[in-house]
Design an enzyme around this catalytic site. Sequence first.
Site, PDB file in Angstrom:
ATOM      1  N   LYS A  22       0.885  -1.214   0.243  1.00  0.00           N
ATOM      2  CA  LYS A  22       0.002  -0.037  -0.069  1.00  0.00           C
ATOM      3  C   LYS A  22       0.934   1.339  -0.050  1.00  0.00           C
ATOM      4  CE  LYS A  22      -2.453   2.849   3.373  1.00  0.00           C
ATOM      5  NZ  LYS A  22      -1.459   3.359   4.185  1.00  0.00           N
ATOM      6  N   ASN A  23       1.883   1.424   0.857  1.00  0.00           N
ATOM      7  CA  ASN A  23       2.647   2.554   1.071  1.00  0.00           C
ATOM      8  C   ASN A  23       3.497   2.834  -0.104  1.00  0.00           C
ATOM      9  OD1 ASN A  23       1.140   3.171   3.125  1.00  0.00           O
ATOM     10  ND2 ASN A  23       2.731   2.572   4.832  1.00  0.00           N
ATOM     11  N   CYS A 117      -5.292   8.730   8.755  1.00  0.00           N
ATOM     12  CA  CYS A 117      -5.592   8.058  10.207  1.00  0.00           C
ATOM     13  C   CYS A 117      -5.221   9.090  11.066  1.00  0.00           C
ATOM     14  CB  CYS A 117      -4.886   6.833  10.077  1.00  0.00           C
ATOM     15  SG  CYS A 117      -5.691   5.417   9.389  1.00  0.00           S
ATOM     16  N   ARG A 122      -0.026  15.401  12.750  1.00  0.00           N
ATOM     17  CA  ARG A 122       0.765  14.945  11.555  1.00  0.00           C
ATOM     18  C   ARG A 122       1.152  16.076  10.628  1.00  0.00           C
ATOM     19  NH1 ARG A 122      -1.655   9.146   9.274  1.00  0.00           N
ATOM     20  NH2 ARG A 122       0.239   9.210   8.447  1.00  0.00           N
ATOM     21  N   ASP A 307       3.574   0.656  12.275  1.00  0.00           N
ATOM     22  CA  ASP A 307       2.371   0.254  11.553  1.00  0.00           C
ATOM     23  C   ASP A 307       2.149  -1.394  12.017  1.00  0.00           C
ATOM     24  OD1 ASP A 307       2.304   2.654  10.346  1.00  0.00           O
ATOM     25  OD2 ASP A 307       2.876   1.783   8.630  1.00  0.00           O
ATOM     26  N   ARG A 399      -8.968   0.239   3.581  1.00  0.00           N
ATOM     27  CA  ARG A 399      -8.107   1.201   3.170  1.00  0.00           C
ATOM     28  C   ARG A 399      -6.787   0.549   2.755  1.00  0.00           C
ATOM     29  NH1 ARG A 399      -6.287   5.708   6.736  1.00  0.00           N
ATOM     30  NH2 ARG A 399      -4.983   5.970   4.998  1.00  0.00           N
TER      31      ARG A 399
HETATM   32  C1  EPZ Z   1       4.289   7.138   6.617  1.00  0.00           C
HETATM   33  O1  EPZ Z   1       3.731   8.233   7.054  1.00  0.00           O
HETATM   34  C2  EPZ Z   1       3.057   5.896   6.471  1.00  0.00           C
HETATM   35  N1  EPZ Z   1       2.039   6.362   5.542  1.00  0.00           N
HETATM   36  C3  EPZ Z   1       2.502   5.519   7.794  1.00  0.00           C
HETATM   37  O2  EPZ Z   1       1.760   4.546   7.435  1.00  0.00           O
HETATM   38  C4  EPZ Z   1       3.575   5.339   8.939  1.00  0.00           C
HETATM   39  O3  EPZ Z   1       2.950   5.023  10.022  1.00  0.00           O
HETATM   40  C5  EPZ Z   1       4.687   6.221   8.696  1.00  0.00           C
HETATM   41  O4  EPZ Z   1       5.014   6.533   7.450  1.00  0.00           O
HETATM   42  C6  EPZ Z   1       5.765   5.800   9.877  1.00  0.00           C
HETATM   43  O5  EPZ Z   1       6.428   4.625   9.062  1.00  0.00           O
HETATM   44  C7  EPZ Z   1       2.191   6.276   4.197  1.00  0.00           C
HETATM   45  O6  EPZ Z   1       3.275   5.767   3.822  1.00  0.00           O
HETATM   46  C8  EPZ Z   1       1.285   6.880   3.225  1.00  0.00           C
HETATM   47  P1  EPZ Z   1       6.513  10.163   8.677  1.00  0.00           P
HETATM   48  P2  EPZ Z   1       4.134   9.493   6.960  1.00  0.00           P
HETATM   49  O7  EPZ Z   1       6.588  11.564   7.939  1.00  0.00           O
HETATM   50  O8  EPZ Z   1       5.068   9.656   5.677  1.00  0.00           O
HETATM   51  C9  EPZ Z   1       7.013  13.579  12.152  1.00  0.00           C
HETATM   52  C10 EPZ Z   1      -0.195   3.031   7.786  1.00  0.00           C
HETATM   53  O9  EPZ Z   1      -0.904   2.477   8.800  1.00  0.00           O
HETATM   54  N2  EPZ Z   1       6.872  14.589  10.861  1.00  0.00           N
HETATM   55  O10 EPZ Z   1       7.473   9.082   8.481  1.00  0.00           O
HETATM   56  O11 EPZ Z   1       3.148  10.639   7.332  1.00  0.00           O
HETATM   57  C11 EPZ Z   1       5.506  12.862  12.306  1.00  0.00           C
HETATM   58  O12 EPZ Z   1       4.717  13.707  12.940  1.00  0.00           O
HETATM   59  C12 EPZ Z   1       0.304   4.514   7.762  1.00  0.00           C
HETATM   60  O13 EPZ Z   1       0.009   2.527   6.939  1.00  0.00           O
HETATM   61  C13 EPZ Z   1       7.220  15.865  11.007  1.00  0.00           C
HETATM   62  O14 EPZ Z   1       7.424  16.062  12.371  1.00  0.00           O
HETATM   63  O15 EPZ Z   1       4.844   9.581   8.302  1.00  0.00           O
HETATM   64  C14 EPZ Z   1       6.147  11.422  12.813  1.00  0.00           C
HETATM   65  O16 EPZ Z   1       6.126  11.715  14.220  1.00  0.00           O
HETATM   66  C15 EPZ Z   1      -0.317   5.162   8.869  1.00  0.00           C
HETATM   67  N3  EPZ Z   1       7.075  16.888  10.098  1.00  0.00           N
HETATM   68  C16 EPZ Z   1       7.441  11.223  12.396  1.00  0.00           C
HETATM   69  O17 EPZ Z   1       7.939  12.668  11.771  1.00  0.00           O
HETATM   70  C17 EPZ Z   1       6.819  16.261   8.796  1.00  0.00           C
HETATM   71  O18 EPZ Z   1       6.838  17.202   7.844  1.00  0.00           O
HETATM   72  C18 EPZ Z   1       7.340  10.028  11.122  1.00  0.00           C
HETATM   73  O19 EPZ Z   1       6.296  10.660  10.126  1.00  0.00           O
HETATM   74  C19 EPZ Z   1       6.711  14.996   8.773  1.00  0.00           C
HETATM   75  C20 EPZ Z   1       6.541  13.858   9.735  1.00  0.00           C
END
Ligand code: EPZ
Length: 432
Positions: A22-23, A117, A122, A307, A399
């Site tokens: 998916k991702n 989600c 986020r 995840d 989803r």
């Molecule tokens: C991706 O989300 C995945 N989603 C999520 O999977 C997954 O939980 C996550 O990566 C972590 O592995 C998709 O790929 C569509 P991040 P993403 O940016 O990219 C902080 C699932 O269940 N952050 O790696 O949105 C954030 O708050 C989903 O399949 C900032 O501070 O996650 C978090 O604490 C849910 N500023 C950390 O970084 C930013 O601009 C990691 O988030 C971006 C992120």
Amino acid sequence: MYKYVIHGGKPLFGEIEISGAKNAAVAILPAALLVDGVCRIENIPQISDVTLSLEILRELGAGVRSINKNTVEIDCRHIRNFCVPDDPCRKMRASYYLIGALLGRFGRAQVSMPGGCNLGVRPIDLHIKGFEALGANVDVLGGFVYANAQENGLSGATVYMDQVSVGATMNVMMAAVLAKGLTVIENAAKEPHVVDLANFLNSMGADIMGAGTDVIKIRGVEKLHGGTYSIIPDQIEAGTYMACVAAAGGNVLIKNVIPKHLDCITAKLVEMGVEIQEDGDDIRVIRKHGLKRTNIKTMPYPGFPTDMQPQMTACLCLAQGTSMVNEGIWENRYRYVEEFKRMGAKIQVDGKIAVVEGVDHLTGAPLQACDLRAGAAMVVAGLAAVGTTEIGSIHYIERGYDDLTGKLQGVGADIRIVDVPDDDLRTESHAG
Ligand code: EPZ
């Protein structure tokens, strides 16, 4: 509206085939916007986030042709639209990839702030920081992100990620593939889907090196050409079925996986007394005896994936002894705990830590999925529980899981999708 009804307590036997990730899919589909040609993308999972991604591409003017249920051809040669409407973006977090893809291709993007989600705050500040480093002006106004680099175009730059972010790493990669010169992403995410996006873009003519390490170098090219690409198998879908077998017991061959991507999950299940046998692209999961306690801390790849945290917590509820779970990525990923308590689970949450005291058995109960992986964890718990578990709000689960009920039925699980009459829904909402 539909719900899952599970009659639990039956061990699982047989084979499950894993679908495309998916991702990776939700990034590769928007990345097709960067390609001046026809992309044929294979091994696409049949999930609602993919349906939505294809709908958005169609709305932008892409030609989208289904070849079969897992293969699609996307033609973005004639797109002139860089504005994405509000409604589909709100339904999907990954809509943020449209910003990087449209900005990279047209020097301009107008995309509604992404939904997805509810796992806590986020932000997308790191995405914006990366686009600005490449020379774009970015504003967030009235719920939309406006990014513009039309005057001077995008130019390569060094982008240091203050925090490891999957989304920001992939988004900056998309913006940079057609920029002038060299972009270096430092402290990049190393998840399998980051590598898969880079492989997709490289197969269409991009010049990206280092994906899978924490420094990614992208040398801008003039244009990307069409081609064929097959998406990797879904690490988290495979991990979820491994957790199902660990919780319910049995012996299941999980087919079409990349075992290396599952190392962190395998290691934890082995600590818990589950037997795992690797065989090429397949792994066999066997659980004969009771589960042992362990501790889990979620971290960026190759650490234990956030995840998989809810699904593993479901298993730990049934392990002998007390386990500690430490959620290292999201601030609000224990919302399912109150639902598990209805099944007799003993879990105490304090901030990012959950203390899980194993119980002899869980008891089936009516539950509501509250996000994708929480919903999947409720399925894991329901398969192991004594009695009947009903899970509502299954749109969250659909989803991200391709034919979850069909795959589980194939290994002997008693799980069905049941239509919920409107009257029952009214009663449920009055009760709430
Ligand atoms: C991706 O989300 C995945 N989603 C999520 O999977 C997954 O939980 C996550 O990566 C972590 O592995 C998709 O790929 C569509 P991040 P993403 O940016 O990219 C902080 C699932 O269940 N952050 O790696 O949105 C954030 O708050 C989903 O399949 C900032 O501070 O996650 C978090 O604490 C849910 N500023 C950390 O970084 C930013 O601009 C990691 O988030 C971006 C992120």
